[in-house]
Design a protein around this motif. Sequence first.
Motif, PDB file in Angstrom:
ATOM      1  N   ASP A  96      22.550  18.410  19.544  1.00  0.00           N
ATOM      2  CA  ASP A  96      21.709  17.341  18.788  1.00  0.00           C
ATOM      3  C   ASP A  96      21.981  15.756  19.423  1.00  0.00           C
ATOM      4  O   ASP A  96      20.878  15.086  19.342  1.00  0.00           O
ATOM      5  CB  ASP A  96      21.878  17.466  17.356  1.00  0.00           C
ATOM      6  CG  ASP A  96      21.543  18.689  16.744  1.00  0.00           C
ATOM      7  OD1 ASP A  96      20.319  18.945  16.353  1.00  0.00           O
ATOM      8  OD2 ASP A  96      22.458  19.490  16.466  1.00  0.00           O
ATOM      9  N   VAL A  97      23.094  15.867  19.718  1.00  0.00           N
ATOM     10  CA  VAL A  97      23.297  14.486  20.542  1.00  0.00           C
ATOM     11  C   VAL A  97      24.451  14.387  21.298  1.00  0.00           C
ATOM     12  O   VAL A  97      25.476  15.523  21.062  1.00  0.00           O
ATOM     13  CB  VAL A  97      23.551  13.185  19.170  1.00  0.00           C
ATOM     14  CG1 VAL A  97      24.951  13.724  18.409  1.00  0.00           C
ATOM     15  CG2 VAL A  97      23.804  11.988  19.612  1.00  0.00           C
ATOM     16  N   GLY A  98      24.453  13.661  22.282  1.00  0.00           N
ATOM     17  CA  GLY A  98      25.605  13.518  23.284  1.00  0.00           C
ATOM     18  C   GLY A  98      26.243  12.474  23.366  1.00  0.00           C
ATOM     19  O   GLY A  98      25.605  11.318  22.975  1.00  0.00           O
ATOM     20  N   ILE A  99      27.533  12.170  23.841  1.00  0.00           N
ATOM     21  CA  ILE A  99      28.226  10.891  24.185  1.00  0.00           C
ATOM     22  C   ILE A  99      28.777  11.234  25.597  1.00  0.00           C
ATOM     23  O   ILE A  99      29.524  12.144  25.881  1.00  0.00           O
ATOM     24  CB  ILE A  99      29.395  10.589  23.139  1.00  0.00           C
ATOM     25  CG1 ILE A  99      29.131  10.625  21.860  1.00  0.00           C
ATOM     26  CG2 ILE A  99      30.065   9.138  23.565  1.00  0.00           C
ATOM     27  CD1 ILE A  99      30.149  10.312  20.819  1.00  0.00           C
ATOM     28  N   ALA A 100      28.354  10.551  26.486  1.00  0.00           N
ATOM     29  CA  ALA A 100      28.766  10.698  27.888  1.00  0.00           C
ATOM     30  C   ALA A 100      28.964   9.428  28.695  1.00  0.00           C
ATOM     31  O   ALA A 100      28.575   8.396  28.756  1.00  0.00           O
ATOM     32  CB  ALA A 100      27.106  11.416  28.587  1.00  0.00           C
ATOM     33  N   ALA A 101      29.856   9.795  29.794  1.00  0.00           N
ATOM     34  CA  ALA A 101      30.302   8.876  30.715  1.00  0.00           C
ATOM     35  C   ALA A 101      28.927   8.864  31.806  1.00  0.00           C
ATOM     36  O   ALA A 101      28.454   9.448  31.973  1.00  0.00           O
ATOM     37  CB  ALA A 101      31.339   9.428  31.582  1.00  0.00           C
ATOM     38  N   SER A 102      28.753   7.523  32.011  1.00  0.00           N
ATOM     39  CA  SER A 102      27.668   7.075  32.955  1.00  0.00           C
ATOM     40  C   SER A 102      27.907   8.044  34.241  1.00  0.00           C
ATOM     41  O   SER A 102      28.858   7.611  34.805  1.00  0.00           O
ATOM     42  CB  SER A 102      27.549   5.573  33.197  1.00  0.00           C
ATOM     43  OG  SER A 102      26.659   5.248  33.799  1.00  0.00           O
ATOM     44  N   GLY A 103      26.722   8.606  34.730  1.00  0.00           N
ATOM     45  CA  GLY A 103      26.851   9.381  35.819  1.00  0.00           C
ATOM     46  C   GLY A 103      25.658  10.266  35.835  1.00  0.00           C
ATOM     47  O   GLY A 103      24.842  10.291  35.041  1.00  0.00           O
ATOM     48  N   THR A 104      25.791  11.357  36.691  1.00  0.00           N
ATOM     49  CA  THR A 104      24.844  12.296  36.768  1.00  0.00           C
ATOM     50  C   THR A 104      24.399  12.991  35.446  1.00  0.00           C
ATOM     51  O   THR A 104      23.396  13.374  35.223  1.00  0.00           O
ATOM     52  CB  THR A 104      25.279  13.369  37.845  1.00  0.00           C
ATOM     53  OG1 THR A 104      25.474  12.715  39.263  1.00  0.00           O
ATOM     54  CG2 THR A 104      24.283  14.341  38.336  1.00  0.00           C
ATOM     55  N   VAL A 105      25.531  13.274  34.816  1.00  0.00           N
ATOM     56  CA  VAL A 105      25.418  14.043  33.427  1.00  0.00           C
ATOM     57  C   VAL A 105      24.667  13.279  32.648  1.00  0.00           C
ATOM     58  O   VAL A 105      23.800  14.079  31.826  1.00  0.00           O
ATOM     59  CB  VAL A 105      26.695  14.115  32.878  1.00  0.00           C
ATOM     60  CG1 VAL A 105      27.326  12.877  32.248  1.00  0.00           C
ATOM     61  CG2 VAL A 105      26.657  15.200  31.843  1.00  0.00           C
ATOM     62  N   THR A 106      24.118  12.126  32.697  1.00  0.00           N
ATOM     63  CA  THR A 106      23.368  11.460  32.040  1.00  0.00           C
ATOM     64  C   THR A 106      21.613  11.752  32.233  1.00  0.00           C
ATOM     65  O   THR A 106      20.928  11.735  31.266  1.00  0.00           O
ATOM     66  CB  THR A 106      23.506   9.951  31.923  1.00  0.00           C
ATOM     67  OG1 THR A 106      23.197   9.499  33.159  1.00  0.00           O
ATOM     68  CG2 THR A 106      24.756   9.341  31.532  1.00  0.00           C
ATOM     69  N   LEU A 107      21.625  12.050  33.558  1.00  0.00           N
ATOM     70  CA  LEU A 107      20.206  12.449  34.005  1.00  0.00           C
ATOM     71  C   LEU A 107      19.951  13.895  33.464  1.00  0.00           C
ATOM     72  O   LEU A 107      19.034  14.391  33.192  1.00  0.00           O
ATOM     73  CB  LEU A 107      20.124  12.419  35.589  1.00  0.00           C
ATOM     74  CG  LEU A 107      18.759  12.224  36.061  1.00  0.00           C
ATOM     75  CD1 LEU A 107      17.715  11.324  35.305  1.00  0.00           C
ATOM     76  CD2 LEU A 107      18.653  11.851  37.414  1.00  0.00           C
ATOM     77  N   GLU A 108      21.201  14.626  33.816  1.00  0.00           N
ATOM     78  CA  GLU A 108      21.059  16.014  33.292  1.00  0.00           C
ATOM     79  C   GLU A 108      20.607  16.266  31.774  1.00  0.00           C
ATOM     80  O   GLU A 108      19.538  17.182  31.351  1.00  0.00           O
ATOM     81  CB  GLU A 108      22.389  16.821  33.465  1.00  0.00           C
ATOM     82  CG  GLU A 108      22.570  17.043  34.955  1.00  0.00           C
ATOM     83  CD  GLU A 108      23.930  17.605  35.247  1.00  0.00           C
ATOM     84  OE1 GLU A 108      24.242  18.466  36.063  1.00  0.00           O
ATOM     85  OE2 GLU A 108      25.027  17.083  34.507  1.00  0.00           O
TER      86      GLU A 108
END
Length: 382
Positions: A262-274
């Motif tokens: 439902d929601v994510g917390i992510a380090a800035s990087g490719t994963v944010t585009l994924e």
Amino acid sequence: MYKIMISVGEASGDLHGASVANALKLACPDIKLFGMGGQAMRQAGVDIVYDIADLGVIGLVEVVKNLPRLFKLRDKLAEIMEHERPDALVIIDYPGFNMRLAKVAKKKGIPVISYISPSVWAWGKGRAKGVAETVEAIAAIFPFEAEAYKAAGANVTYVGHPLVDIVKPSMEKADAYRHFGADPSKPVLLLMPGSRKQEILSLLPDMLGAAEKIVKKVPDCQVFLPVASTISREMLQNIFNNYRVSVKLTEGNNYDLMNIADVGIAASGTVTLEAALMKLPTVIVYRVVPLTYMLGKVLVKIPHISLPNIIAGREIVPELLQGEVNPDKIARYTLEILLNKGMRDQILTDLAEVNSKLGECGAVRRVADVILSIAAKGPGGN
């Protein structure tokens, strides 16, 4: 028979390298592939001459500290390059190291193809010119990237973004809930602290602190963390021991996990585009040592640091930088996305807009075409 060397420096590059390797083998079954990479490239049939598991380094200051080790590695790869004499070197992301390796290849008369190239649209025209003078061809993944490199005189092909091909769930949502042991009636929070040890140590404690606060507010919230192949579970467990929150670790099927989150917390990087391609609203966090951040503020010419916001041209998902990365702020923004339907709906609409700007399917096949067209000019193509 063509012989291609591939160089990547981290987990996301390893995935891109594996996709390129598969596309090259499909187009040219007897091709020989070798280079620096990880598990994904090895599984794709690349002969790994140096494993990247302990390589991840971020930030200008961090790179300076590791220069002796990186120079030694560059020299080792240069020796292998001299012995193997590949028809082309493909460098994927990891620009600080890969551009140095590209200069070595150029001196040896080995053409270089840059894919997931240095972000000249952020760093300015000077860097674009330097890349253009070093590499034979650039496979550009963003339209604005292609324009910046063309203006610098580079040989550029706009191929589109490879994640459009790659980022897709492999199972139905109901099957994914069962696969991960998640309850579909309860919210799912996804922690994505990065694929490098340094990112984990810097960001995961604040993410776990935030998760504690989120679970207090939403007691039935389920917390998951996909583990990159480059990260030790023992290291993660040592960090978890300091927090009172239950986190389920997963391996593989990351897009299926994003599909039920439902929601994510992510380090800035490719994963944010994924996450954006999976239409997962995400709070993005970024922290490096202060000197690196100050230098970046001077050198980088764009107002946002995360790819979804850069592509949208405005902030569509929250970004927390440096001192803002703390449990209270992360929890506050994450809870807003979880509990505020209006905010969530707006983010989903904006993420759909980002998706529409990333080009059509087939990017990796087009990259393989660029590589083979350059390799055809080398010894294996004669």
